[in-house]
Write an enzyme that holds these catalytic residues in place. Structure first.
Site, PDB file in Angstrom:
ATOM      1  N   CYS A   2       2.848  -7.234   1.573  1.00 11.28           N
ATOM      2  CA  CYS A   2       1.941  -6.640   2.654  1.00 11.28           C
ATOM      3  C   CYS A   2       1.097  -7.626   3.006  1.00 11.28           C
ATOM      4  O   CYS A   2       0.443  -8.567   2.533  1.00 11.28           O
ATOM      5  CB  CYS A   2       1.129  -5.877   1.510  1.00 11.28           C
ATOM      6  SG  CYS A   2      -0.253  -5.051   2.393  1.00 11.28           S
ATOM      7  N   THR A  19      -1.645  -7.303   4.992  1.00  7.39           N
ATOM      8  CA  THR A  19      -3.128  -7.018   4.558  1.00  7.39           C
ATOM      9  C   THR A  19      -3.572  -7.537   3.437  1.00  7.39           C
ATOM     10  O   THR A  19      -4.542  -8.267   3.245  1.00  7.39           O
ATOM     11  CB  THR A  19      -3.456  -5.774   4.836  1.00  7.39           C
ATOM     12  OG1 THR A  19      -2.684  -5.102   6.130  1.00  7.39           O
ATOM     13  CG2 THR A  19      -4.796  -5.339   4.783  1.00  7.39           C
ATOM     14  N   CYS A  49       2.865  -6.482   9.962  1.00 10.02           N
ATOM     15  CA  CYS A  49       2.626  -5.741   8.834  1.00 10.02           C
ATOM     16  C   CYS A  49       3.883  -5.032   8.483  1.00 10.02           C
ATOM     17  O   CYS A  49       4.910  -5.046   9.457  1.00 10.02           O
ATOM     18  CB  CYS A  49       1.603  -4.551   9.730  1.00 10.02           C
ATOM     19  SG  CYS A  49       1.859  -3.050   8.523  1.00 10.02           S
ATOM     20  N   SER A  85       0.855  -1.265   0.098  1.00  5.11           N
ATOM     21  CA  SER A  85      -0.060  -0.078  -0.188  1.00  5.11           C
ATOM     22  C   SER A  85       0.960   1.202   0.046  1.00  5.11           C
ATOM     23  O   SER A  85       0.482   2.268  -0.437  1.00  5.11           O
ATOM     24  CB  SER A  85      -0.883   0.183   1.310  1.00  5.11           C
ATOM     25  OG  SER A  85      -0.093  -0.080   2.185  1.00  5.11           O
TER      26      SER A  85
HETATM   27  N1  DGL Z   1       2.160  -2.936   5.018  1.00  7.79           N
HETATM   28  C1  DGL Z   1       0.901  -3.421   4.916  1.00  7.79           C
HETATM   29  C2  DGL Z   1       0.903  -4.836   5.768  1.00  7.79           C
HETATM   30  O1  DGL Z   1       1.996  -5.512   5.822  1.00  7.79           O
HETATM   31  C3  DGL Z   1      -0.259  -2.591   5.060  1.00  7.79           C
HETATM   32  C4  DGL Z   1      -0.428  -1.324   6.151  1.00  7.79           C
HETATM   33  C5  DGL Z   1      -1.791  -0.760   5.683  1.00  7.79           C
HETATM   34  O2  DGL Z   1      -1.618  -0.291   4.434  1.00  7.79           O
HETATM   35  O3  DGL Z   1      -2.654  -0.504   6.298  1.00  7.79           O
HETATM   36  O4  DGL Z   1      -0.050  -4.869   6.512  1.00  7.79           O
END
Ligand code: DGL
Length: 259
Positions: free
Chosen positions: A69, A71, A180, A7
């Site tokens: 990521c 998420t 994250c 993101s």
């Molecule tokens: N860096 C991302 C993850 O590993 C997403 C963080 C986000 O956009 O809320 O979950």
């Protein structure tokens, strides 16, 4: 060329690990900065973004594609694999397994975005790999956004981080999973809170090893291409700000991509 996306800036922690393992590979890092953070967005929205970005990277010849990521991986990696059947897709999932295997106190915690914390995939990971371990899943709203600002950590934010983590340590947690990719950049403020009591678990290196297994010793011109859906110059600026000077040296001017 290896395509890596997130993101925003969080996936740069994974990109750095890949670049360490494959110093000659050409890399394309894509940040969906027009839509960061993903963590507070609904599942359907995140899946739509992941499919659009995956298609865009595939059209530029990226293989493998790394979903840097948690998420996006926990929400949409199955859909992406289905959408791009010919391309190896590597995801980043919270390191529940290594944490559960190494804990001495049989008590671990996963720090994650709200979307990852409520995902079915995280529940499955815990059921499969940590059935005999107590797992506290701790949503950390706003933390990824704090990393995106690239501002020095304020006393207020340091206190917020300590307030979230200190009770876990007091309760006997000895492994804290960074669920994250943005949170890797919070290590300097998390470590003093857990020093001597717990270890951080980050899977960036394991993800890089998986990329090597899939792609072999990929050779290229060692270029780093940067693309973002908003303010691409901030992505270039982020590299040295986040301590990634080797990556900064190999990057070519960042591009804006509307998706
Ligand atoms: N860096 C991302 C993850 O590993 C997403 C963080 C986000 O956009 O809320 O979950």
């Amino acid at each position: 060329m290896i395509g890596v996306f997130d993101s925003g800036f969080g996936g740069l922690s994974v990109l750095a690990a890949i670049a360490r393992h494959l110093p000659r590979a050409d890399l394309l890092y894509f940040a969906d900065t027009a839509h960061v953070p993903y963590g507070d967005k609904p599942e359907g929205f995140i899946t739509g973004r992941v499919l659009a970005i995956g298609e865009h990277l595939a059209a530029q010849g990226c293989s493998p594609i790394v979903v840097a990521c948690n998420t996006a991986t926990t929400t949409a990696i199955q859909a992406l694999r289905h959408h791009l059947p010919g391309i190896p897709i590597v995801g980043v999932e919270p390191g529940v397994k290594p944490a559960a295997q190494s804990t001495h106190t049989k008590h671990i915690a996963v720090l994650a975005t709200e979307a990852t914390a409520r995902s079915r995939r995280l529940a499955q990971l815990i059921a499969s790999h940590a059935a005999d371990v107590r797992v506290d899943v701790v949503p950390c709203p706003g933390w990824a956004t704090h990393v995106e600002t690239l501002r020095p950590f304020t006393g207020e934010f340091r206190a917020e981080v300590a307030e979230k983590i200190a009770p876990l340590i007091a309760d006997g947690v000895d492994r804290i999973v960074l669920g994250c990719t943005h949170y890797a950049f919070l290590t300097p403020i998390i470590e003093p809170v857990i020093a001597g009591c717990a270890e951080l678990v980050d899977v960036a290196d394991a993800v890089a090893r998986q990329v090597v297994r899939l792609g072999g010793q990929i050779q290229g011109r060692a270029e780093l291409h940067l693309q973002a859906t908003a303010k691409p110059q901030r992505l270039q600026f982020a590299l040295p700000m986040l301590g990634l000077t080797t990556l900064a040296e190999r990057s070519v001017p960042a591009q804006l991509v509307s998706l």
